[in-house]
Design an enzyme around this catalytic site. Structure first.
Site, PDB file in Angstrom:
ATOM      1  N   HIS A  65     114.170   9.097  53.693  1.00  0.00           N
ATOM      2  CA  HIS A  65     113.161  10.155  53.569  1.00  0.00           C
ATOM      3  C   HIS A  65     112.562  10.187  52.170  1.00  0.00           C
ATOM      4  O   HIS A  65     113.245   9.975  51.165  1.00  0.00           O
ATOM      5  CB  HIS A  65     113.719  11.519  53.987  1.00  0.00           C
ATOM      6  CG  HIS A  65     114.671  12.179  53.029  1.00  0.00           C
ATOM      7  ND1 HIS A  65     114.247  12.967  51.978  1.00  0.00           N
ATOM      8  CD2 HIS A  65     116.019  12.227  52.998  1.00  0.00           C
ATOM      9  CE1 HIS A  65     115.290  13.456  51.339  1.00  0.00           C
ATOM     10  NE2 HIS A  65     116.380  13.018  51.931  1.00  0.00           N
ATOM     11  N   ASP A 174     117.109  12.071  45.334  1.00  0.00           N
ATOM     12  CA  ASP A 174     117.333  12.448  46.735  1.00  0.00           C
ATOM     13  C   ASP A 174     115.981  12.793  47.344  1.00  0.00           C
ATOM     14  O   ASP A 174     115.506  13.909  47.181  1.00  0.00           O
ATOM     15  CB  ASP A 174     118.300  13.636  46.795  1.00  0.00           C
ATOM     16  CG  ASP A 174     118.498  14.188  48.189  1.00  0.00           C
ATOM     17  OD1 ASP A 174     118.092  13.540  49.168  1.00  0.00           O
ATOM     18  OD2 ASP A 174     119.073  15.288  48.296  1.00  0.00           O
ATOM     19  N   GLU A 206     112.708  15.832  55.657  1.00  0.00           N
ATOM     20  CA  GLU A 206     114.165  15.867  55.791  1.00  0.00           C
ATOM     21  C   GLU A 206     114.767  17.079  55.096  1.00  0.00           C
ATOM     22  O   GLU A 206     115.722  17.684  55.604  1.00  0.00           O
ATOM     23  CB  GLU A 206     114.778  14.579  55.220  1.00  0.00           C
ATOM     24  CG  GLU A 206     116.248  14.361  55.572  1.00  0.00           C
ATOM     25  CD  GLU A 206     117.240  15.008  54.613  1.00  0.00           C
ATOM     26  OE1 GLU A 206     118.438  15.008  54.922  1.00  0.00           O
ATOM     27  OE2 GLU A 206     116.819  15.514  53.544  1.00  0.00           O
ATOM     28  N   GLU A 207     114.227  17.434  53.946  1.00  0.00           N
ATOM     29  CA  GLU A 207     114.807  18.532  53.169  1.00  0.00           C
ATOM     30  C   GLU A 207     114.575  19.909  53.793  1.00  0.00           C
ATOM     31  O   GLU A 207     115.208  20.886  53.383  1.00  0.00           O
ATOM     32  CB  GLU A 207     114.252  18.524  51.740  1.00  0.00           C
ATOM     33  CG  GLU A 207     114.586  17.279  50.924  1.00  0.00           C
ATOM     34  CD  GLU A 207     116.061  17.183  50.562  1.00  0.00           C
ATOM     35  OE1 GLU A 207     116.820  18.106  50.904  1.00  0.00           O
ATOM     36  OE2 GLU A 207     116.446  16.180  49.942  1.00  0.00           O
ATOM     37  N   ASP A 229     120.407   7.484  52.760  1.00  0.00           N
ATOM     38  CA  ASP A 229     120.219   8.711  51.991  1.00  0.00           C
ATOM     39  C   ASP A 229     121.092   8.648  50.748  1.00  0.00           C
ATOM     40  O   ASP A 229     121.528   7.563  50.344  1.00  0.00           O
ATOM     41  CB  ASP A 229     120.548   9.929  52.871  1.00  0.00           C
ATOM     42  CG  ASP A 229     119.739  11.170  52.506  1.00  0.00           C
ATOM     43  OD1 ASP A 229     119.687  11.515  51.301  1.00  0.00           O
ATOM     44  OD2 ASP A 229     119.161  11.791  53.405  1.00  0.00           O
ATOM     45  N   HIS A 316     120.402  17.937  44.069  1.00  0.00           N
ATOM     46  CA  HIS A 316     119.458  19.055  44.134  1.00  0.00           C
ATOM     47  C   HIS A 316     119.336  19.803  42.812  1.00  0.00           C
ATOM     48  O   HIS A 316     118.920  20.958  42.784  1.00  0.00           O
ATOM     49  CB  HIS A 316     119.831  20.026  45.268  1.00  0.00           C
ATOM     50  CG  HIS A 316     119.487  19.507  46.626  1.00  0.00           C
ATOM     51  ND1 HIS A 316     119.407  20.310  47.732  1.00  0.00           N
ATOM     52  CD2 HIS A 316     119.187  18.252  47.062  1.00  0.00           C
ATOM     53  CE1 HIS A 316     119.088  19.586  48.801  1.00  0.00           C
ATOM     54  NE2 HIS A 316     118.946  18.323  48.395  1.00  0.00           N
TER      55      HIS A 316
END
Length: 351
Positions: A65, A174, A206-207, A229, A316
């Site tokens: 992603h 990410d 995706e997030e 990922d 994150h």
């Protein structure tokens, strides 16, 4: 890593891709893969699908992603300050004092997340999303609304950096690293006559909802799929390895084990790793993986899936860390696995 590939990775890392607004990065990904893919398609969700050997009936889908976590403008007050909501799992307490880019309706506007000085009492102990605001230097609501409107995305104003021991720091590693990896795997496979077709997909959303993966899986109907990922490195202070496992930066890609994962695909990956002296690590995903693999698995009539992840520190946060050797090893692992496929493998657990 060859120069052109590294330049492509850096281009991805300097391109904004908030979840729900991935068009800019998808255009760049598509331009790159057109150099070697036999076909390139897009779909209604915004995914880009690059294909080699489309005529081969055994379909391998690789999904990485391209979207990153972000904020969105939720409210503008009379003084021109911006208040936010979340687009993905972004932490408001890490935002205090950070410089940001507001992806405005006409252009990018720079700003800062305001924070009360320690001399005046400092920030609250518990920070909620409604507690933070952005100062773009506007004098009024009318002033800022010339450039910004409700729903505009906000990302951290940070670039990538290289550090010791082949490590890379950046915003949104990410999972723009995953989008890079699936493109590079396809490039290398395109140079060799594989027995299977390969669909490399730069997925969206995706997030926030993983809808891109579901759309792609439903459209492609792959024989097998591997989500690419990131996952948690557990090699820094404050981590409890008894609880969080033992995954280290620079020690190879991570294979997942658990109910969502097809064991036969994992065995293919493990055999390729052993034959090519590629180090691998493991994580447990007993119920769900929390990645695109979950949505792909439930698309169409059902798809056997595996998850190969890049070890990453500080997930994150505004500054995540990965290792370039791990990236290269993951690419080599996936290429070796695909090239070993004969195209007649059964992935049914009882066969």
């Amino acid at each position: 890593m060859r120069v052109e590939s590294k330049q492509f990775l850096e281009e991805l890392l300097t391109t904004s891709s908030p979840s729900g607004n991935e068009v800019e990065i998808q255009k760049k990904w598509m331009t790159y893969v057109k150099n070697f893919a036999h076909e390139v398609e897009t779909d209604i969700a915004g995914n880009v699908i690059a294909i080699v050997n489309k005529d081969k009936p055994f379909k391998v889908m690789l999904a990485g992603h391209c979207d990153e976590i972000a904020f969105m403008v939720n409210y503008i007050d009379s003084n021109g300050y911006l208040y936010l909501t979340k687009a993905g799992g972004i932490s408001p307490k890490l935002a205090l004092g950070m410089r940001v880019k507001v992806l405005g309706k006409n252009r990018v506007i720079k700003g800062v997340v305001g924070v009360k000085a320690e001399h005046q009492g400092g920030a609250k102990d518990e920070i909620k999303i409604e507690d933070i605001f952005i100062d773009c230097g506007a004098n009024s609501e009318e002033d800022i609304k010339k450039h910004v409107e409700i729903g505009d995305y906000v990302i951290y104003d940070l670039d990538y950096e290289y550090t010791l021991n082949n490590n890379l720091i950046g915003r949104g590693l990410d999972n723009r690293t995953g989008a890079f990896i699936v493109a590079e795997v396809l490039r290398r496979v395109s140079e060799i006559n594989a027995n299977v077709s390969v669909y490399a997909v730069s997925t969206v959303n995706e997030e926030t909802n993983m809808g891109g993966a579901y759309f792609a899986g439903s459209n492609i109907q792959p024989t097998m799929a591997i989500a690419c990922d990131v996952s948690f490195a557990t090699d820094y202070p404050t981590i409890d390895n008894r609880r969080d496992g033992n995954v280290k930066l620079g020690k190879g890609p991570i294979l997942s084990k658990g109910a969502p994962i097809n064991k036969k695909i994992n065995h293919l990956l493990e055999n390729a790793a052993k034959e090519n002296n590629i180090p691998i690590q493991y994580e447990l995903t007993p119920r769900l993986t929390g990645t695109d693999a979950d949505k792909i698995r439930f698309s169409g009539k059902g798809v056997p899936v595996a998850l190969v992840s890049l070890p990453l520190r500080y997930m994150h946060s505004p500054s995540e860390i990965v290792n370039l050797t791990d990236i290269e090893n993951e690419i080599e692992l996936l290429v070796a696995t695909i090239l070993k496929l004969k195209g007649n493998e059964s992935l049914k657990p009882l066969e």
